[in-house]
Design a protein around this motif. Structure first.
Motif, PDB file in Angstrom:
ATOM      1  N   LYS A 170       0.861  -1.175   0.000  1.00  0.00           N
ATOM      2  CA  LYS A 170       0.000   0.000   0.000  1.00  0.00           C
ATOM      3  C   LYS A 170       0.900   1.227   0.000  1.00  0.00           C
ATOM      4  CE  LYS A 170      -4.053   1.938   2.070  1.00  0.00           C
ATOM      5  NZ  LYS A 170      -4.653   2.339   3.331  1.00  0.00           N
ATOM      6  N   ASP A 171       0.915   1.933  -1.116  1.00  0.00           N
ATOM      7  CA  ASP A 171       1.707   3.151  -1.267  1.00  0.00           C
ATOM      8  C   ASP A 171       3.176   2.937  -0.908  1.00  0.00           C
ATOM      9  OD1 ASP A 171      -0.561   4.421  -2.067  1.00  0.00           O
ATOM     10  OD2 ASP A 171      -1.082   5.101  -0.056  1.00  0.00           O
ATOM     11  N   LEU A 172       3.777   1.940  -1.551  1.00  0.00           N
ATOM     12  CA  LEU A 172       5.183   1.663  -1.292  1.00  0.00           C
ATOM     13  C   LEU A 172       6.055   2.472  -2.254  1.00  0.00           C
ATOM     14  CD1 LEU A 172       6.929  -0.847   0.194  1.00  0.00           C
ATOM     15  CD2 LEU A 172       7.304  -1.327  -2.216  1.00  0.00           C
ATOM     16  N   THR A 173       7.068   3.101  -1.710  1.00  0.00           N
ATOM     17  CA  THR A 173       7.971   3.883  -2.556  1.00  0.00           C
ATOM     18  C   THR A 173       9.397   3.433  -2.313  1.00  0.00           C
ATOM     19  OG1 THR A 173       6.486   5.777  -2.449  1.00  0.00           O
ATOM     20  CG2 THR A 173       8.771   6.222  -3.070  1.00  0.00           C
ATOM     21  N   VAL A 174      10.103   3.166  -3.394  1.00  0.00           N
ATOM     22  CA  VAL A 174      11.504   2.801  -3.263  1.00  0.00           C
ATOM     23  C   VAL A 174      12.235   3.231  -4.529  1.00  0.00           C
ATOM     24  CG1 VAL A 174      11.279   0.462  -4.194  1.00  0.00           C
ATOM     25  CG2 VAL A 174      13.064   0.940  -2.554  1.00  0.00           C
ATOM     26  N   ILE A 216      27.084  -6.214  -0.632  1.00  0.00           N
ATOM     27  CA  ILE A 216      26.100  -5.126  -0.758  1.00  0.00           C
ATOM     28  C   ILE A 216      26.466  -3.910   0.106  1.00  0.00           C
ATOM     29  CG2 ILE A 216      24.139  -6.559  -1.392  1.00  0.00           C
ATOM     30  CD1 ILE A 216      23.809  -5.774   1.972  1.00  0.00           C
ATOM     31  N   GLU A 217      25.828  -2.787  -0.226  1.00  0.00           N
ATOM     32  CA  GLU A 217      26.072  -1.564   0.542  1.00  0.00           C
ATOM     33  C   GLU A 217      24.837  -1.126   1.306  1.00  0.00           C
ATOM     34  OE1 GLU A 217      26.557   0.403  -3.016  1.00  0.00           O
ATOM     35  OE2 GLU A 217      28.372  -0.724  -3.501  1.00  0.00           O
ATOM     36  N   ARG A 218      23.686  -1.430   0.738  1.00  0.00           N
ATOM     37  CA  ARG A 218      22.459  -0.868   1.275  1.00  0.00           C
ATOM     38  C   ARG A 218      21.446  -1.982   1.550  1.00  0.00           C
ATOM     39  NH1 ARG A 218      18.656   2.710  -2.705  1.00  0.00           N
ATOM     40  NH2 ARG A 218      16.717   2.465  -1.537  1.00  0.00           N
ATOM     41  N   ILE A 219      20.694  -1.825   2.627  1.00  0.00           N
ATOM     42  CA  ILE A 219      19.668  -2.808   2.960  1.00  0.00           C
ATOM     43  C   ILE A 219      18.322  -2.115   3.033  1.00  0.00           C
ATOM     44  CG2 ILE A 219      18.794  -4.352   4.762  1.00  0.00           C
ATOM     45  CD1 ILE A 219      21.626  -5.011   5.514  1.00  0.00           C
ATOM     46  N   VAL A 220      17.306  -2.725   2.426  1.00  0.00           N
ATOM     47  CA  VAL A 220      15.929  -2.266   2.581  1.00  0.00           C
ATOM     48  C   VAL A 220      15.213  -3.334   3.393  1.00  0.00           C
ATOM     49  CG1 VAL A 220      13.818  -1.596   1.412  1.00  0.00           C
ATOM     50  CG2 VAL A 220      16.029  -1.091   0.364  1.00  0.00           C
ATOM     51  N   ALA A 260       3.918  -6.745   7.026  1.00  0.00           N
ATOM     52  CA  ALA A 260       2.768  -6.125   6.374  1.00  0.00           C
ATOM     53  C   ALA A 260       3.150  -5.520   5.024  1.00  0.00           C
ATOM     54  CB  ALA A 260       2.182  -5.042   7.279  1.00  0.00           C
ATOM     55  N   GLY A 261       4.343  -5.835   4.546  1.00  0.00           N
ATOM     56  CA  GLY A 261       4.754  -5.318   3.251  1.00  0.00           C
ATOM     57  C   GLY A 261       5.128  -3.852   3.271  1.00  0.00           C
ATOM     58  N   GLN A 262       5.532  -3.347   4.438  1.00  0.00           N
ATOM     59  CA  GLN A 262       5.969  -1.951   4.517  1.00  0.00           C
ATOM     60  C   GLN A 262       7.478  -1.905   4.717  1.00  0.00           C
ATOM     61  OE1 GLN A 262       3.460  -1.357   7.829  1.00  0.00           O
ATOM     62  NE2 GLN A 262       2.030  -0.018   6.728  1.00  0.00           N
ATOM     63  N   ILE A 263       8.080  -0.841   4.207  1.00  0.00           N
ATOM     64  CA  ILE A 263       9.506  -0.670   4.427  1.00  0.00           C
ATOM     65  C   ILE A 263       9.700  -0.022   5.789  1.00  0.00           C
ATOM     66  CG2 ILE A 263      11.570   0.560   3.655  1.00  0.00           C
ATOM     67  CD1 ILE A 263      10.520   0.254   0.799  1.00  0.00           C
TER      68      ILE A 263
END
Lengths: 490, 258
Positions: free
Chosen positions: A25-29, A201-205, A210-213
Motif C-alpha cells: 500500500k503506497d510503497l515507494t523505493v 552489498i552496501e544498502r539494505i531495505v 505487512a509489506g511496509q519498508i
C-alpha cells in the motif's frame, strides 16, 4: 554527488487476486545506478514481488493488478530465479545461452565465442560446452543461469534467492563469483541467508510482515539497529545461532538408551541401477540418538537414507529392533521419512485430512484420530490453516505439515532429508526443538544436513559420508553445560 | 529417449525434409497392396535403418522387440482368421487360405515399415534440431517451437518426481490399502502433485523465457542453421531407388507366391 536513478517505484499498490488485503500500500523505493541493494524481510512480505515489479515482469509477464504513480524500470536487466530447474528452456548448456543470444539477434558466427566467454566469466568449467543441463549440479545450474543473464549485457541484475537451493559451500562460491561479475552493475537482491551477501552489498531495505519498508540505509546501520526485528522475522543474520545458543540452554540427556540397539548394519550396501552407491561396514543405532549425516553433495547421504527405508535394493545385514529386514513386513512400521520437498508427500485436500491420513489408513477410532490430529495441529501451529489445501501453504508451513504428517503415528526412528533447507531461522529453530522433544522421548532422529550448527549443538552423533562410504562415526562430546553421560562404544 | 548413438550422414539430413519424406512414405505405404512390393520396400527401409542409424545392433534389436511382436500379432490375426478361396489349412476356427496369408503378410510388413520409418527418424533426429529446422524451413512460429522444446525438458523432471511420489506413498502406508477406493486415491495422489508441479514449472519457465527477452517476433538469429546439402539429395534418391527397384523386383523376381 547526484546519482542517476535506474529503477524506482512510487506509491505502489498491488494485490494478488483472491487475497483480501493489499500486499503493498503506497510503497515507494528508488535505486540508483551502481548500487548493490539487499531486500530483507520475513517470508511473504512481498520482496520477490517487488523485484518483479521493478524489473517489469509484473505486469508484463505475470499478470497481477497493480497501480503506481510512477514506475521506472531499467532499460536492460537480467533476472536470476530461485529454482535452478525451472528457468531453462533448452536441454544443453550452450543452447541455453544461445537462446538468449538468438533473442538479441547476435549473428550465428559470434555465438560460440560468446558462449565460451560467458561460461568463463561465471567460472563454469565444462569440458564441452554442449553438456546436458540435467547432468549439472545445483550450483553449476545457477552459474549457468547467471551466465545466460550476463549474455543480456544487463545494467541491472535482479537476484531472487539465487542460493536457496545450494549448500553452504555452493552459496559461498556463488557470492564470490557474483562479486566479480557484478562489480560494475546495479544489483538488487532478495536473500534469506545473508552471511556471504553482506560483503557484497552496501544498502539494505528492510520490510516488515505487512509489506511496509521499516528501514532503508547503509548496511552497518541497519544491521546494528534492527537486530531484534530481524530475529523476529526469521532472517539468518550473522550471529543468529550464537544468540540462540545463549538464550536456550540445550540440555542433553544421553542416558536415554538402554543398551539394546534399534538399528544394526553390517557390510550393508545400497544399490541404484545395479551400482553400489553406499557402503556401510558396521553401525548400530540406539534409542534416543540424534545422528547427523554429513558430507559433500553427491557423496551418498540421501542414498543412505533411501537404503534404510528400503526404497532401493540393499545387501548385507540390516536389522530393525533385532529383526532382519527380510522378515520385516513393512519397514514403515519402524521408520518414518520426511522428504526434502514436502509437496511430494501430500495426499489429501486439507491440512487436517493430511495429518489424519495415516491414522485413517490404519483404521484408528475416529475419536482417537480427532484427538491426535488436534494435538499435532496445536504443536505445529497449523490450527488456523486446518481447512486449507496443503499446496496453498507457505514454504515453512508446508515443511511443518510434512513433518506432522510423517510422525502422526509414533515410530521409533525418524529419518529426515535436509528438513531445515530453505527455512527461515524461526522455523528452523522451531523444527529443531520439536525434534529434540521427540528425541528426549526416546525416538531416534537420523538427519541429513549441511548445517554444522545442527551437528554442533543438537546432534549426539555425526556420521560423515564420502564417495559412497561412511568414513567416520563420532559422538558429539562438547555439549554446552551438560556433562557427557557416557561414551558409546562400537 | 536415448540419442547417444554415433552421428552418421542420416543425422545431417535436414530434419524438416527428413520428417516430410518419411511422412510421405507412410502415406505411400497405405496404397501399396502387393505383398512382394511391400516386403521389398520394408527391407529397403530396414537396411537404411540398420546400417546408418549409428546405434549399436544390440540397442536396435532391443528397440525392435515390440515391433516384431506387432508384426506377428497383426499378421497372425489376418492369416488365421482372414477370408479366402484357396484353403491351405483348417483347424476349428482357424483357417489359413492363400489370400489371407498374403494379406496377413502385407499388413505385417506395413506395420514393420511404419516402425522402421518412425525409428529411423527418432533415432537420428534430436527434437531441438527438428524444431530449429521447422522454424527455418517451414516458418513455424518461434512461440510454438520453443514451447515444445521447453516442454521436452520437463519430461525427465517429471519422471524423477514420479519416483519421489512413489517413495512418499510407501512411507505413508499406501501399499496397505487395497480396493477400488484405494486405486482412486492413488490416482489422485500421483496426478495432483505431478500436474500442479508441472503447471507451476511451466509458468516459471515461461516467465524466465520472457525475462531472457524472448518475444514472438519472426526476427531472430539461430544457433543451429539448417539448409540443404548433398546429403538431402542422397536421402531422397535412396527412397526413389527403393521404391522403383522394389517395384521392379516385385514384378520380375517375386519371392512370395503371386
Amino acid at each position: 554527488m547526484k546519482m542517476e536513478r535506474i529503477a524506482a517505484v512510487e506509491k505502489l499498490r498491488l494485490k494478488f487476486p483472491g487475497e483480501g488485503a493489499l500486499l503493498f500500500k503506497d510503497l515507494t523505493v528508488s535505486i540508483d545506478k551502481g548500487e548493490k541493494v539487499l531486500l530483507l524481510g520475513p517470508s511473504g512480505s512481498g520482496k520477490s514481488t517487488l523485484l518483479q515489479v521493478l524489473s517489469g515482469l509484473i505486469p508484463q509477464s505475470i499478470e497481477v493488478p497493480m497501480k503506481a504513480e510512477q514506475l521506472k524500470c531499467p532499460a536492460s536487466w537480467g533476472f536470476v530465479f530461485q529454482d535452478p530447474d525451472s528457468q531453462f528452456c533448452m536441454p544443453f548448456a550452450d543452447e541455453e545461452i544461445a537462446f538468449v543470444l538468438e533473442n538479441l539477434c547476435v549473428p550465428k558466427e559470434e555465438m560460440r565465442e560468446k558462449i565460451q566467454y560467458y561460461l568463463n566469466q561465471v567460472g563454469l568449467k565444462l569440458s564441452d560446452i554442449h553438456t546436458s543441463i540435467d547432468t549439472l549440479s545445483g550450483g553449476m545450474k545457477q552459474r549457468l543461469a547467471i551466465a545466460s543473464v550476463l549474455a543480456l549485457e544487463p545494467e541491472v541484475i535482479f537476484l531472487d534467492e539465487p542460493t536457496a537451493m545450494l549448500d553452504p559451500q555452493g552459496t559461498k562460491e556463488m557470492w564470490e563469483m557474483l562479486k566479480e561479475v557484478g562489480h560494475d552493475k546495479t544489483v538488487i537482491i532478495v536473500e534469506h541467508k545473508i552471511d556471504h551477501v553482506l560483503e557484497f552489498i552496501e544498502r539494505i531495505v528492510l520490510f516488515n510482515d505487512a509489506g511496509q519498508i521499516i528501514a532503508d540505509g547503509p548496511k552497518e546501520n541497519i544491521l546494528s539497529r534492527y537486530k531484534n526485528e530481524m530475529k523476529e522475522y526469521g532472517i539468518w543474520f550473522p550471529g543468529v545461532w550464537d544468540d540462540y545458543i545463549q538464550e536456550h540452554e540445550i540440555i542433553r540427556e544421553h542416558s536415554i538408551h538402554d543398551g539394546a540397539s534399534i538399528l544394526q548394519l553390517r557390510d550393508f550396501g545400497g544399490f541404484r541401477k545395479k551400482e553400489a552407491k553406499i557402503k556401510v561396514e558396521q553401525l548400530s543405532v540406539h534409542k534416543g540418538e540424534w545422528i547427523v549425516i554429513k558430507g559433500e553433495n553427491g557423496a551418498g547421504k540421501s542414498t543412505l537414507l533411501h537404503a534404510l527405508m528400503q526404497f532401493i535394493h540393499t545387501t548385507g545385514k540390516y536389522e530393525l529392533a533385532g529383526t532382519p529386514i527380510k522378515k520385516v513386513k513393512n519397514p514403515t512400521d519402524y521408520l518414518t521419512f520426511v522428504f526434502q520437498n514436502p509437496e511430494f508427500q501430500f495426499v489429501a485436500n486439507s491440512v487436517y485430512e493430511e495429518i489424519a491420513y495415516s491414522l485413517r489408513i490404519n483404521k484408528k477410532h475416529p475419536q482417537e484420530i480427532a484427538v491426535r490430529v488436534q494435538e499435532l495441529l496445536d504443536v505445529f501451529q497449523m490450527e488456523a490453516h486446518q481447512a486449507n489445501n496443503p499446496f496453498q501453504l507457505s514454504m515453512g508451513q508446508k515443511r511443518r505439515l510434512s513433518v506432522a504428517a510423517s510422525i502422526v503415528i509414533d515410530k521409533p526412528i525418524i529419518l529426515l532429508d535436509e528438513p531445515t533447507f530453505g527455512q527461515d531461522s524461526k522455523n528452523t529453530f522451531a523444527l529443531l526443538e520439536w525434534f529434540e522433544e521427540y528425541r528426549s522421548r526416546g525416538v531416534t532422529v537420523i538427519m541429513v544436513t549441511h548445517d554444522d550448527h545442527i551437528s554442533d549443538h543438537f546432534a549426539t552423533r555425526v556420521w560423515t559420508v564420502k564417495d559412497g562410504h561412511v568414513i567416520s562415526d563420532q559422538n558429539v562430546t562438547q555439549q554446552p553445560r551438560v556433562p557427557m553421560a557416557e561414551a558409546y562404544i562400537f | 529417449m536415448n540419442f547417444a548413438g554415433a552421428e552418421t550422414w542420416l543425422h545431417k539430413v535436414n530434419p524438416s525434409l527428413k520428417l516430410g519424406i518419411l511422412m510421405v512414405l507412410c502415406l505411400v505405404a497405405l496404397f501399396i497392396h502387393d505383398s512382394n512390393y511391400m516386403m521389398n520396400v520394408t527391407i529397403g527401409v530396414l537396411l537404411l535403418f540398420l546400417c546408418f542409424s549409428g546405434h549399436s545392433i544390440k540397442h536396435m534389436l532391443f528397440l525392435f522387440v515390440p515391433f516384431c511382436f506387432i508384426f506377428i500379432s497383426t499378421s497372425s490375426a489376418m492369416i488365421f482368421f482372414g477370408k479366402g478361396e484357396t484353403l491351405w489349412f483348417k483347424w476349428g476356427l482357424i483357417s489359413v487360405t492363400e489370400e489371407s496369408f498374403m494379406r496377413g503378410l502385407l499388413v505385417g510388413f506395413r506395420a514393420m515399415l511404419f516402425a522402421a520409418l518412425g525409428l529411423t527418424f527418432s533415432l537420428t533426429t534430436r527434437p531441438v534440431n527438428l524444431f530449429y529446422s521447422l522454424m527455418q524451413q517451414v516458418k513455424l512460429k518461434p512461440k510454438y517451437a520453443y514451447s515444445f522444446m521447453a516442454a521436452l525438458r520437463l519430461i525427465p523432471i517429471m519422471m524423477e518426481e514420479f519416483h519421489m511420489i512413489r517413495n512418499a506413498m510407501k512411507v505413508r502406508g499406501f501399499a496397505r490399502s487395497t480396493g477400488i477406493k484405494a486405486i482412486y486415491f492413488k490416482l489422485k495422489a500421483y496426478s495432483i502433485p505431478l500436474l500442479s508441479g508441472s503447471i507451476r514449472r511451466a509458468h516459471r519457465i515461461a516467465v524466465a523465457m520472457e525475462a531472457k527477452r524472448f518475444t514472438d517476433t519472426a526476427h531472430r538469429t539461430y544457433y543451429y542453421e539448417y539448409g540443404f546439402s548433398r546429403k538431402d539429395q542422397v536421402f531422397i534418391l535412396y527412397f526413389i531407388i527403393v521404391l522403383l527397384a522394389g517395384f521392379y523386383l516385385a514384378i520380375h523376381f517375386p519371392l512370395l507366391p503371386k
